[in-house]
Design an enzyme around this catalytic site. Structure first.
Site, short mmCIF file in Angstrom:
data_model
loop_
_atom_site.label_atom_id
_atom_site.label_comp_id
_atom_site.label_asym_id
_atom_site.label_seq_id
_atom_site.Cartn_x
_atom_site.Cartn_y
_atom_site.Cartn_z
N ARG A 90 59.13 138.16 -71.32
CA ARG A 90 58.81 139.60 -71.77
C ARG A 90 59.14 139.99 -73.11
O ARG A 90 58.68 140.86 -73.81
CB ARG A 90 59.34 140.31 -70.51
N ASP A 92 58.25 138.63 -66.19
CA ASP A 92 58.12 138.93 -64.80
C ASP A 92 56.98 139.91 -64.41
O ASP A 92 56.42 140.94 -65.00
CB ASP A 92 59.52 139.53 -64.28
N ARG A 117 53.79 146.99 -67.51
CA ARG A 117 54.73 147.16 -68.51
C ARG A 117 53.98 147.18 -69.79
O ARG A 117 54.01 146.40 -70.75
CB ARG A 117 55.50 145.94 -68.55
N GLN A 129 53.25 152.15 -76.70
CA GLN A 129 54.08 153.24 -77.45
C GLN A 129 54.55 152.16 -78.52
O GLN A 129 54.93 152.89 -79.67
CB GLN A 129 55.08 153.64 -76.65
#
Length: 333
Positions: free
Chosen positions: A17, A41, A46, A50
């Protein structure tokens, strides 16, 4: 040592990630970043919108090609900007800081995340000659520098590793001393464990957790943005709550699938997998947890840490993982 620009294409990097942190680092250092889509995960949406908005505000061109994100600074380089985050995103705050530290002019990040890891990043960049002010508050100001320099720097200890060991002690019982990780950075978890009946003693850089009697329910608990209870600590605390003699409830307001590990005693993610190990340590009899590769992504030799504290754990495959982060030292007394 000479550092060269290298693309990080889709492939193995999708297992991380945190791969998105390479975007800001490479963009700030080389003016271009080619990074495969982040993975990690499956605990809920997610988005990185931004992060992208921040890069674009600095003048970068962002494109998606073949499951990769290609980010390119203009020929004249990145320029400072005023950037307001829709939510206090840790990753976006850190990525914008890394991209803007060598940009021309001043960058102001509003509604910035306040996590201690951001303070640590700012301290590192400032040691390298950067100028980052306000880290740890809602407004971060970065005055761009043309170049940065090498330095010697020790990153802060991993507060979620410390939280994991504290919850393991609460669940299985005993006495554990954690040193090298300031208790202030995981204070909400320690406070909840104290409410549940654990003895907690803290110093500036150490914490002693003792569980010798019954563990009590904590009532209703919520996660939140720092300095509230960390979302990553939620499954670990839930494992300790299973050992309490009265009801507890814990709600994660960040990720909708944070407690996916509760479905069928599976280890589908990093913190959920660690939580299952904690629960197994407190259970009667023998437990077997399969597909533990997720755990290795976040803990350096997890089994070894726990066996040094007295746990009886056998692993069919050696850990083989390494971790560059400073890990809190631990003792069993």
């Amino acid at each position: 040592t000479e550092i060269k620009m290298s693309p990080l294409p889709a492939g193995k990097i999708k297992s991380l990630r945190a791969s998105y942190y390479f975007m800001g680092a490479l963009l700030g250092r080389f003016g271009k970043a080619v990074v495969g889509f982040p993975g990690g995960d499956d605990i809920g949406p997610r988005p990185i919108d931004q992060h992208i908005m921040g890069f674009q505000s600095l003048g970068a061109d962002v494109r998606c090609e073949n499951e990769q994100i290609v980010i390119t600074a203009p020929d004249e380089g990145l320029k400072g900007a005023k950037i307001h985050l829709k939510m206090a995103s840790v990753g976006a705050t850190m990525n914008i800081i890394m991209a803007s530290v060598t940009a021309s002019g001043r960058t102001v990040i509003e509604n910035a995340a306040k996590e201690p890891e951001i303070v640590d990043l700012a301290a590192f960049l400032n040691r390298c000659g950067g100028c980052v002010q306000g880290a740890g508050t809602g407004t971060v100001r970065v005055q761009g520098r043309r170049v940065l320099y090498g330095c010697s720097f020790a990153p802060m200890a991993d507060r979620i590793v410390a939280s994991t060991l504290a919850c393991a002690c609460a669940a299985a019982g005993g006495r554990v001393e954690l040193t090298g990780c300031a208790p202030a950075v995981y204070a909400p978890l320690l406070e909840i464990l104290a409410q549940m009946g654990c003895g907690i003693e803290t110093g500036p850089e150490s914490a002693v957790i003792v569980r010798s009697g019954a563990l009590h329910g904590a009532g209703r608990v919520f996660t939140g943005v720092y300095p509230a209870l960390a979302t990553d600590a939620a499954p670990l605390l839930a494992a300790a709550m299973l050992c309490a003699d009265s009801v507890s409830s814990i709600e994660d307001v960040v990720f909708e699938r944070r407690f996916a590990c509760a479905d069928g005693f599976a280890a589908p993610d990093l913190r959920g997998g660690a939580a299952l190990v904690i629960a197994a340590l407190a259970a009667r009899g023998r437990s077997r947890i399969a597909d533990t590769g997720h755990i290795d992504r976040g803990y350096a030799c997890f089994v070894q840490m726990l066996t040094e504290l007295g746990a009886q754990i056998e692993r069919e495959m050696p850990c083989g993982s390494t971790c560059e982060k400073k890990t809190p030292s631990k003792k069993q007394i």
